[in-house]
Scaffold this motif. Structure first.
Motif, short mmCIF file in Angstrom:
data_model
loop_
_atom_site.label_atom_id
_atom_site.label_comp_id
_atom_site.label_asym_id
_atom_site.label_seq_id
_atom_site.Cartn_x
_atom_site.Cartn_y
_atom_site.Cartn_z
N TRP A 1 0.83 -1.10 0.08
CA TRP A 1 0.03 -0.01 0.03
C TRP A 1 0.95 1.17 0.03
O TRP A 1 2.03 1.31 0.46
CB TRP A 1 -0.95 0.12 1.28
CG TRP A 1 -1.90 -1.12 1.27
CD1 TRP A 1 -1.66 -2.34 2.04
CD2 TRP A 1 -2.96 -1.27 0.88
NE1 TRP A 1 -2.81 -2.89 2.15
CE2 TRP A 1 -3.76 -2.46 1.15
CE3 TRP A 1 -4.06 -0.21 0.00
CZ2 TRP A 1 -4.87 -2.85 0.99
CZ3 TRP A 1 -5.25 -0.76 -0.29
CH2 TRP A 1 -5.77 -1.97 0.15
N GLU B 1 -5.66 2.54 -3.25
CA GLU B 1 -5.55 3.92 -2.58
C GLU B 1 -6.68 4.66 -3.18
O GLU B 1 -7.55 5.33 -2.39
CB GLU B 1 -4.13 4.28 -2.78
CG GLU B 1 -3.10 3.40 -2.20
CD GLU B 1 -2.47 2.35 -2.91
OE1 GLU B 1 -1.42 1.99 -2.61
OE2 GLU B 1 -3.28 2.21 -4.07
N VAL C 1 -2.70 11.20 -1.85
CA VAL C 1 -3.87 10.50 -2.08
C VAL C 1 -4.96 10.75 -1.10
O VAL C 1 -6.02 10.77 -1.69
CB VAL C 1 -3.36 8.70 -1.61
CG1 VAL C 1 -4.50 8.05 -1.64
CG2 VAL C 1 -2.28 8.55 -2.75
N TRP D 1 -0.34 4.93 0.90
CA TRP D 1 -1.38 6.06 1.34
C TRP D 1 -0.32 7.21 1.63
O TRP D 1 0.15 7.21 2.46
CB TRP D 1 -2.15 5.49 2.41
CG TRP D 1 -3.35 4.57 2.15
CD1 TRP D 1 -2.90 3.32 1.73
CD2 TRP D 1 -4.44 4.63 1.43
NE1 TRP D 1 -4.20 2.81 1.53
CE2 TRP D 1 -5.31 3.57 1.62
CE3 TRP D 1 -5.24 5.93 1.69
CZ2 TRP D 1 -6.62 3.37 1.34
CZ3 TRP D 1 -6.40 5.89 1.17
CH2 TRP D 1 -7.29 4.53 1.26
#
Length: 590
Positions: A78, A171, A84, A80
């Motif tokens: 991931w 995301e 985002v 983030w």
């Protein structure tokens, strides 16, 4: 993570797997070679767990013979970033939601970022759960969809390829296409589809609408689709789905991704009030299946025009809709299409690790060539030696009886037993990775009996009677039994093929109502003992397949340890258990 989603977004009970964080797992690469990978659910025994993968990480380190201090790079699937978060908030601001709903959702997204998914929150959680804080220079955050793409690329042997990734949401996005050349990813930016038009999330909503568990039971909807033909006209195609010239698609009513029921009223407008009947649910499922087929074929058609590569990878949870995969490939110009055993979120830890390794300037070309030459097997999880198996058996003293056999005896005796109407739990070697049981933690049976599917569904698996089973077939025999088109193998149960007419009556237990089967092809190199067992069974019966389904009951993860296998055996009507090199039955008192 699970606590945040349950408190803020109502992700509890049947909805607990709807949002981010399901399918926790860990993987370990050493010098570019995948040495260990396991889902947390196999170890903590909570199906599709949202918990931090503490057990999985510990096991991978132990399997690799290393500690945290020996790890060069920690990769998370991931990424983030504050950007985002800003883009998500901008999308909320411009959405048609009421102002109070916008305000609440923007606050929830801010708290989600700060408490759960930001880089700092993830590292703090890692430290709290493991006691180790990685040095910042050793950390890579890999965008979720790029981790998916790299999983497929790595598991397909690091060959240049085009890719389609499609799932619920990451995301910000739900789907994208691109290329991988020499380990470098290019995303075709005009192909990116936002979360509010996610085919995976729409299927999750449909799964919930039909009474199943979202982000868990979509394969049930796929199975239901075989019981009906799509309605004409199909309201999903005529009223909901819009195809765009750039290869994208969108929905006339965008999803509210924080509200699983946002489209329930639309479903009832299309199909009438919900009815818990096979006629109703299969009609909805068939319509949804046709929509998915049309949407992904549209994406692939545009991808064909964007790339000159001839290999296609399809990854992400939507790629597990194997009913779609065969026509998708057959309708394309690509010479090969692969869907890996790690296509769902169970596999993205592999992709994140591979992405970090490929992007590490310290990785030499020799390492990459060596890794590409090494076969990648799905059997990547824990295994148990004979001493551990016998220790587990001792814990069931008085309840089971067993005999210890050599490999040839296992093959011969199991094949002989399978000529009868019996069900066998089959346990050998390392646990397979991914959502499919691929012959190391499987339940197997003779598909030549008309009622075998009903026996396993009701007496063993305790699940819906409409659910089909997958056949094991020798790779060299598969085209004779199934209409495989341009495919020559399907080792991970990711493609569905029509059964040839002359074999439908010979393997009725493995043929779905629509005349198809989701097959697993076997080779001696991949699964030597199981391949020998199937070969011997075919010699004895003339039946060229065995039923294979996961060694578990509804609602539980696939078994991992010998004790898990024994508990499942004793709690069901499985007739025999092959536990490593032990053939186990119940004692006369049980």
């Amino acid at each position: 993570m699970s606590e945040f989603f349950s408190e803020r977004l109502g992700a509890t009970g049947i909805n607990k797997h709807y949002l981010l964080g399901h399918d926790a797992a860990a993987a370990l690469l050493v010098d570019g070679r995948l040495v260990a990978a396991v889902e947390e659910e196999r170890l903590n025994r909570e199906k599709k767990t949202t918990d931090f993968p503490t057990h999985a990480i510990d096991w991978c380190l132990k399997e690799g013979g290393i500690t945290f201090d020996d790890v060069d790079v920690f990769a998370f699937p991931w990424n983030w970033t504050p950007q985002v978060l800003d883009e998500i908030r901008d999308g909320i601001r411009t959405s048609p939601l009421p102002q109070d709903a916008k305000t609440r959702l923007m606050a929830d997204m801010g708290d989600l970022f700060e408490q759960v998914v930001s880089h700092e929150a993830m590292l703090a959680d890692f430290e709290a759960r493991t006691g180790h804080r990685p040095h910042p220079a050793k950390v890579r955050f890999v965008p979720h969809h790029l981790a998916h793409a790299t999983t497929g690329y790595y598991l397909a042997g690091l060959k240049d390829c085009a890719f389609l990734v499609s799932d619920g949401r990451a995301e910000r996005f739900s789907s994208l296409t691109g290329e991988i050349r020499d380990g470098r990813i290019t995303v075709f930016e005009d192909s990116v589809i936002g979360a509010q038009h996610s085919m995976g999330t729409l299927f999750s909503s449909l799964t919930r609408f039909l009474g199943f568990v979202p982000n868990n039971d979509e394969y049930k909807v796929m199975g239901l689709a075989g019981y009906a033909v799509p309605p004409t006209p199909n309201p999903f195609l005529d009223n909901l789905l819009t195809l765009h010239d750039d290869g994208r698609y969108s929905f006339s009513k965008p999803l509210q991704t924080d509200d699983l029921r946002s489209h329930d009223a639309l479903f009832e407008e299309y199909f009438g009030p919900f009815e818990d009947t096979l006629a109703y649910t299969s009609r909805v499922a068939a319509a949804a299946q046709q929509m998915l087929n049309v949407a992904t074929a549209h994406q692939i058609g545009h991808l064909e025009r964007k790339t000159d590569l001839d290999r296609l990878l399809f990854e992400g949870g939507v790629a597990l809709n194997c009913l779609n995969n065969t026509p998708l490939f057959e309708g394309s110009r690509f010479e090969d299409m692969q869907v890996s055993f790690g296509a769902s979120d169970t596999g993205i830890t592999i992709g994140a690790a591979a992405h970090a390794w490929l992007g590490d300037p310290g990785t030499g070309s020799t390492d990459i060539v060596a890794a590409a030459a090494a076969p990648v097997t799905p059997y990547l999880g824990p295994d148990y030696d004979e001493a551990e198996i016998e220790e587990a058996l001792a814990g069931f003293a008085g309840r089971v009886v067993f005999s210890r056999l050599d490999d040839d005896q296992v093959v011969e005796q199991a094949a002989e037993l399978l000529t009868q109407k019996v069900v066998i739990g089959y346990f050998e070697g390392r646990v397979e990775h991914g959502p499919r049981a691929l012959g190391h933690r499987s339940i197997i049976a003779n598909p030549g009996f008309d009622d075998m599917k009903d026996i396993i569904n009701t007496r063993v698996k305790h699940r819906e009677p409409f659910r089909p089973f997958a056949p094991l077939v020798l790779e060299e025999q598969a085209p004779k039994i199934f209409e495989m088109g341009r495919k020559t193998s399907s080792p991970y149960m990711t493609f569905v093929f029509p059964v040839r007419d002359e074999y439908k009556d010979r393997i009725p237990g493995a043929v779905h109502v629509d005349g198809t089967s989701r097959i697993q092809t076997l080779t001696h190199e991949g699964t030597p003992r199981l391949t020998a067992l199937l070969r011997r069974f075919t010699e004895l019966t003339g039946t060229p397949c065995l039923i294979n389904t996961s060694f578990n009951v509804a609602g539980e993860p696939i078994v991992c340890t010998p004790t898990d296998a024994l508990n499942c055996f004793m709690g069901t009507e499985i007739d025999y258990l092959v536990l490593g090199n032990h053939l186990v039955t119940r004692s006369d008192d049980y």
